[in-house]
Design a protein around this motif. Structure first.
Motif, mmCIF file in Angstrom:
data_model
loop_
_atom_site.group_PDB
_atom_site.id
_atom_site.type_symbol
_atom_site.label_atom_id
_atom_site.label_comp_id
_atom_site.label_asym_id
_atom_site.label_seq_id
_atom_site.Cartn_x
_atom_site.Cartn_y
_atom_site.Cartn_z
ATOM 1 N N ILE A 1 0.844 -1.208 0.000
ATOM 2 C CA ILE A 1 0.000 0.000 0.000
ATOM 3 C C ILE A 1 0.873 1.249 0.000
ATOM 4 O O ILE A 1 0.627 2.190 -0.752
ATOM 5 N N ASN A 2 1.911 1.255 0.817
ATOM 6 C CA ASN A 2 2.809 2.405 0.897
ATOM 7 C C ASN A 2 3.470 2.689 -0.452
ATOM 8 O O ASN A 2 3.574 3.845 -0.876
ATOM 9 N N THR A 3 3.886 1.641 -1.140
ATOM 10 C CA THR A 3 4.520 1.800 -2.454
ATOM 11 C C THR A 3 3.557 2.446 -3.446
ATOM 12 O O THR A 3 3.920 3.373 -4.170
ATOM 13 N N VAL A 4 2.321 1.980 -3.461
ATOM 14 C CA VAL A 4 1.318 2.538 -4.370
ATOM 15 C C VAL A 4 1.006 3.988 -3.997
ATOM 16 O O VAL A 4 0.907 4.858 -4.869
ATOM 17 N N LEU A 5 0.870 4.264 -2.706
ATOM 18 C CA LEU A 5 0.590 5.641 -2.274
ATOM 19 C C LEU A 5 1.711 6.594 -2.678
ATOM 20 O O LEU A 5 1.444 7.714 -3.121
ATOM 21 N N GLN A 6 2.951 6.152 -2.530
ATOM 22 C CA GLN A 6 4.080 6.987 -2.941
ATOM 23 C C GLN A 6 4.019 7.279 -4.429
ATOM 24 O O GLN A 6 4.235 8.424 -4.856
ATOM 25 N N GLU A 7 3.722 6.261 -5.234
ATOM 26 C CA GLU A 7 3.612 6.459 -6.685
ATOM 27 C C GLU A 7 2.469 7.415 -7.009
ATOM 28 O O GLU A 7 2.593 8.286 -7.858
ATOM 29 N N ARG A 8 1.347 7.257 -6.310
ATOM 30 C CA ARG A 8 0.195 8.119 -6.578
ATOM 31 C C ARG A 8 0.448 9.551 -6.123
ATOM 32 O O ARG A 8 -0.095 10.480 -6.705
ATOM 33 N N CYS A 9 1.251 9.752 -5.101
ATOM 34 C CA CYS A 9 1.582 11.107 -4.652
ATOM 35 C C CYS A 9 2.427 11.847 -5.700
ATOM 36 O O CYS A 9 2.422 13.073 -5.740
ATOM 37 N N GLU A 10 3.130 11.091 -6.505
ATOM 38 C CA GLU A 10 3.970 11.691 -7.539
ATOM 39 C C GLU A 10 3.176 12.128 -8.765
ATOM 40 O O GLU A 10 3.673 12.894 -9.576
ATOM 41 N N ILE A 11 1.949 11.636 -8.913
ATOM 42 C CA ILE A 11 1.119 12.035 -10.052
ATOM 43 C C ILE A 11 0.129 13.096 -9.619
ATOM 44 O O ILE A 11 -0.026 13.382 -8.437
ATOM 45 N N SER A 12 -0.575 13.651 -10.543
ATOM 46 C CA SER A 12 -1.536 14.719 -10.289
ATOM 47 C C SER A 12 -2.584 14.310 -9.262
ATOM 48 O O SER A 12 -3.103 13.200 -9.304
ATOM 49 N N THR A 13 -2.907 15.211 -8.345
ATOM 50 C CA THR A 13 -3.915 14.926 -7.329
ATOM 51 C C THR A 13 -5.319 14.883 -7.913
ATOM 52 O O THR A 13 -6.242 14.417 -7.263
ATOM 53 N N ASP A 14 -5.498 15.346 -9.142
ATOM 54 C CA ASP A 14 -6.808 15.296 -9.779
ATOM 55 C C ASP A 14 -7.282 13.860 -10.004
ATOM 56 O O ASP A 14 -8.475 13.603 -10.074
ATOM 57 N N SER A 15 -6.361 12.931 -10.112
ATOM 58 C CA SER A 15 -6.723 11.549 -10.423
ATOM 59 C C SER A 15 -6.907 10.685 -9.178
ATOM 60 O O SER A 15 -7.036 9.477 -9.287
ATOM 61 N N HIS A 16 -6.952 11.282 -8.008
ATOM 62 C CA HIS A 16 -7.040 10.500 -6.776
ATOM 63 C C HIS A 16 -8.464 10.209 -6.320
ATOM 64 O O HIS A 16 -8.652 9.416 -5.400
ATOM 65 N N GLU A 17 -9.481 10.812 -6.911
ATOM 66 C CA GLU A 17 -10.842 10.662 -6.394
ATOM 67 C C GLU A 17 -11.286 9.197 -6.352
ATOM 68 O O GLU A 17 -11.783 8.724 -5.326
ATOM 69 N N GLU A 18 -11.131 8.480 -7.436
ATOM 70 C CA GLU A 18 -11.541 7.075 -7.472
ATOM 71 C C GLU A 18 -10.712 6.243 -6.492
ATOM 72 O O GLU A 18 -11.225 5.347 -5.830
ATOM 73 N N TYR A 19 -9.442 6.572 -6.380
ATOM 74 C CA TYR A 19 -8.574 5.851 -5.454
ATOM 75 C C TYR A 19 -8.988 6.128 -4.004
ATOM 76 O O TYR A 19 -9.028 5.210 -3.183
ATOM 77 N N HIS A 20 -9.315 7.373 -3.685
ATOM 78 C CA HIS A 20 -9.803 7.723 -2.348
ATOM 79 C C HIS A 20 -11.067 6.933 -2.022
ATOM 80 O O HIS A 20 -11.243 6.464 -0.887
ATOM 81 N N GLN A 21 -11.942 6.782 -3.004
ATOM 82 C CA GLN A 21 -13.172 6.020 -2.788
ATOM 83 C C GLN A 21 -12.859 4.558 -2.481
ATOM 84 O O GLN A 21 -13.482 3.952 -1.611
ATOM 85 N N ALA A 22 -11.891 3.992 -3.195
ATOM 86 C CA ALA A 22 -11.504 2.598 -2.944
ATOM 87 C C ALA A 22 -10.905 2.449 -1.548
ATOM 88 O O ALA A 22 -11.229 1.500 -0.827
ATOM 89 N N LEU A 23 -10.048 3.400 -1.151
ATOM 90 C CA LEU A 23 -9.476 3.354 0.204
ATOM 91 C C LEU A 23 -10.569 3.466 1.265
ATOM 92 O O LEU A 23 -10.547 2.756 2.271
ATOM 93 N N SER A 24 -11.519 4.360 1.031
ATOM 94 C CA SER A 24 -12.616 4.542 1.984
ATOM 95 C C SER A 24 -13.490 3.295 2.068
ATOM 96 O O SER A 24 -13.904 2.888 3.166
#
Length: 150
Positions: free
Chosen positions: A23-46
Protein backbone atom coordinates in the motif's frame (compact mmCIF):
# COMPACT_ATOMS: atom_id res chain seq x y z
CA UNK A 1 3.86 -0.37 -12.32
CA UNK A 2 1.79 -2.67 -10.12
CA UNK A 3 3.51 -5.67 -11.67
CA UNK A 4 6.85 -4.31 -10.52
CA UNK A 5 5.45 -3.76 -7.03
CA UNK A 6 4.51 -7.40 -6.82
CA UNK A 7 7.83 -8.52 -8.23
CA UNK A 8 10.06 -6.57 -5.85
CA UNK A 9 8.09 -6.58 -2.62
CA UNK A 10 10.05 -8.05 0.30
CA UNK A 11 8.80 -11.19 2.00
CA UNK A 12 8.42 -10.30 5.67
CA UNK A 13 6.81 -12.97 7.78
CA UNK A 14 4.08 -10.60 8.92
CA UNK A 15 1.03 -10.29 6.67
CA UNK A 16 0.32 -6.78 7.94
CA UNK A 17 3.87 -5.67 7.10
CA UNK A 18 3.63 -7.13 3.60
CA UNK A 19 0.33 -5.45 2.90
CA UNK A 20 1.47 -2.14 4.44
CA UNK A 21 4.56 -2.19 2.23
CA UNK A 22 2.49 -2.73 -0.92
CA UNK A 23 0.00 0.00 0.00
CA UNK A 24 2.81 2.41 0.90
CA UNK A 25 4.52 1.80 -2.45
CA UNK A 26 1.32 2.54 -4.37
CA UNK A 27 0.59 5.64 -2.27
CA UNK A 28 4.08 6.99 -2.94
CA UNK A 29 3.61 6.46 -6.68
CA UNK A 30 0.20 8.12 -6.58
CA UNK A 31 1.58 11.11 -4.65
CA UNK A 32 3.97 11.69 -7.54
CA UNK A 33 1.12 12.03 -10.05
CA UNK A 34 -1.54 14.72 -10.29
CA UNK A 35 -3.92 14.93 -7.33
CA UNK A 36 -6.81 15.30 -9.78
CA UNK A 37 -6.72 11.55 -10.42
CA UNK A 38 -7.04 10.50 -6.78
CA UNK A 39 -10.84 10.66 -6.39
CA UNK A 40 -11.54 7.08 -7.47
CA UNK A 41 -8.57 5.85 -5.45
CA UNK A 42 -9.80 7.72 -2.35
CA UNK A 43 -13.17 6.02 -2.79
CA UNK A 44 -11.50 2.60 -2.94
CA UNK A 45 -9.48 3.35 0.20
CA UNK A 46 -12.62 4.54 1.98
CA UNK A 47 -14.56 1.45 0.91
CA UNK A 48 -11.77 -0.89 1.95
CA UNK A 49 -11.20 0.75 5.32
CA UNK A 50 -14.89 1.40 6.05
CA UNK A 51 -16.04 -2.12 5.22
CA UNK A 52 -13.08 -3.60 7.08
CA UNK A 53 -13.73 -1.56 10.20
CA UNK A 54 -17.46 -2.32 10.00
CA UNK A 55 -16.72 -6.06 9.90
CA UNK A 56 -14.45 -5.68 12.93
CA UNK A 57 -17.19 -3.74 14.76
CA UNK A 58 -19.84 -6.33 13.90
CA UNK A 59 -17.67 -9.24 15.04
CA UNK A 60 -16.56 -7.34 18.15
CA UNK A 61 -13.30 -8.93 19.30
CA UNK A 62 -10.81 -6.41 17.82
CA UNK A 63 -12.66 -3.12 18.21
CA UNK A 64 -10.29 -1.56 20.72
CA UNK A 65 -7.15 -2.56 18.83
CA UNK A 66 -8.54 -1.18 15.55
CA UNK A 67 -9.77 2.17 16.87
CA UNK A 68 -6.32 3.83 16.78
CA UNK A 69 -5.81 2.56 13.23
CA UNK A 70 -9.14 4.00 12.14
CA UNK A 71 -8.20 7.33 13.77
CA UNK A 72 -4.92 7.31 11.82
CA UNK A 73 -6.80 6.55 8.60
CA UNK A 74 -9.23 9.42 9.21
CA UNK A 75 -6.42 11.83 10.12
CA UNK A 76 -4.40 11.17 6.93
CA UNK A 77 -7.08 10.05 4.45
CA UNK A 78 -6.13 12.93 2.14
CA UNK A 79 -2.78 11.19 1.80
CA UNK A 80 -1.38 13.49 -0.90
CA UNK A 81 -1.50 16.33 1.65
CA UNK A 82 0.47 14.22 4.16
CA UNK A 83 3.33 12.64 2.18
CA UNK A 84 5.42 12.31 5.34
CA UNK A 85 2.75 10.15 6.97
CA UNK A 86 2.33 7.51 4.26
CA UNK A 87 3.99 4.80 6.33
CA UNK A 88 1.68 5.03 9.39
CA UNK A 89 -1.28 5.58 7.05
CA UNK A 90 -0.42 2.43 5.07
CA UNK A 91 0.12 0.46 8.26
CA UNK A 92 -3.28 1.55 9.62
CA UNK A 93 -5.05 0.42 6.44
CA UNK A 94 -3.17 -2.90 6.48
CA UNK A 95 -4.02 -3.53 10.15
CA UNK A 96 -7.73 -2.90 9.59
CA UNK A 97 -7.74 -4.97 6.40
CA UNK A 98 -6.01 -7.96 7.96
CA UNK A 99 -8.13 -7.85 11.11
CA UNK A 100 -11.29 -7.78 8.95
CA UNK A 101 -10.59 -11.00 7.06
CA UNK A 102 -11.64 -13.39 9.81
CA UNK A 103 -14.75 -11.38 10.82
CA UNK A 104 -15.89 -11.27 7.19
CA UNK A 105 -15.63 -15.04 7.00
CA UNK A 106 -17.49 -15.45 10.29
CA UNK A 107 -20.24 -12.94 9.49
CA UNK A 108 -21.06 -14.43 6.11
CA UNK A 109 -21.89 -11.33 4.03
CA UNK A 110 -20.49 -12.37 0.64
CA UNK A 111 -21.54 -9.25 -1.26
CA UNK A 112 -19.80 -6.97 1.21
CA UNK A 113 -16.78 -9.24 1.17
CA UNK A 114 -16.69 -9.05 -2.64
CA UNK A 115 -16.77 -5.24 -2.43
CA UNK A 116 -14.02 -5.37 0.22
CA UNK A 117 -11.79 -7.53 -2.01
CA UNK A 118 -12.54 -5.37 -5.06
CA UNK A 119 -11.56 -2.25 -3.12
CA UNK A 120 -8.40 -3.99 -1.92
CA UNK A 121 -7.41 -4.93 -5.46
CA UNK A 122 -7.99 -1.33 -6.59
CA UNK A 123 -5.98 -0.03 -3.61
CA UNK A 124 -2.99 -2.15 -4.60
CA UNK A 125 -2.91 -0.88 -8.18
CA UNK A 126 -0.61 2.01 -8.98
CA UNK A 127 -2.88 3.30 -11.74
CA UNK A 128 -6.57 3.29 -12.57
CA UNK A 129 -6.09 1.64 -15.96
CA UNK A 130 -7.43 -1.90 -16.33
CA UNK A 131 -4.82 -4.62 -16.64
CA UNK A 132 -6.19 -8.16 -16.31
CA UNK A 133 -2.74 -9.65 -15.67
CA UNK A 134 -2.01 -7.21 -12.84
CA UNK A 135 -5.48 -7.72 -11.35
CA UNK A 136 -5.04 -11.49 -11.42
CA UNK A 137 -1.57 -11.24 -9.84
CA UNK A 138 -2.92 -9.07 -7.04
CA UNK A 139 -5.84 -11.43 -6.43
CA UNK A 140 -3.52 -14.45 -6.27
CA UNK A 141 -1.16 -12.69 -3.89
CA UNK A 142 -4.07 -11.62 -1.68
CA UNK A 143 -5.48 -15.15 -1.64
CA UNK A 144 -2.12 -16.41 -0.40
CA UNK A 145 -1.95 -13.71 2.26
CA UNK A 146 -5.53 -14.36 3.36
CA UNK A 147 -4.93 -18.10 3.62
CA UNK A 148 -2.10 -17.35 6.05
CA UNK A 149 -4.08 -14.76 8.00
CA UNK A 150 -7.72 -15.77 7.77
Amino acid sequence: MANSILAVSPHPSNTVSQLAHLINTVLQERCEISTDSHEEYHQALSTLTGLGFTAVLAEGSHIWSCRPHMATYLRYRNFSQHPGKLEPFSHAIAEITCRAISPFKALGHPLYYDDFISALVHTLKSSDTFDAKTDQGIKEMMQTLFEKHG
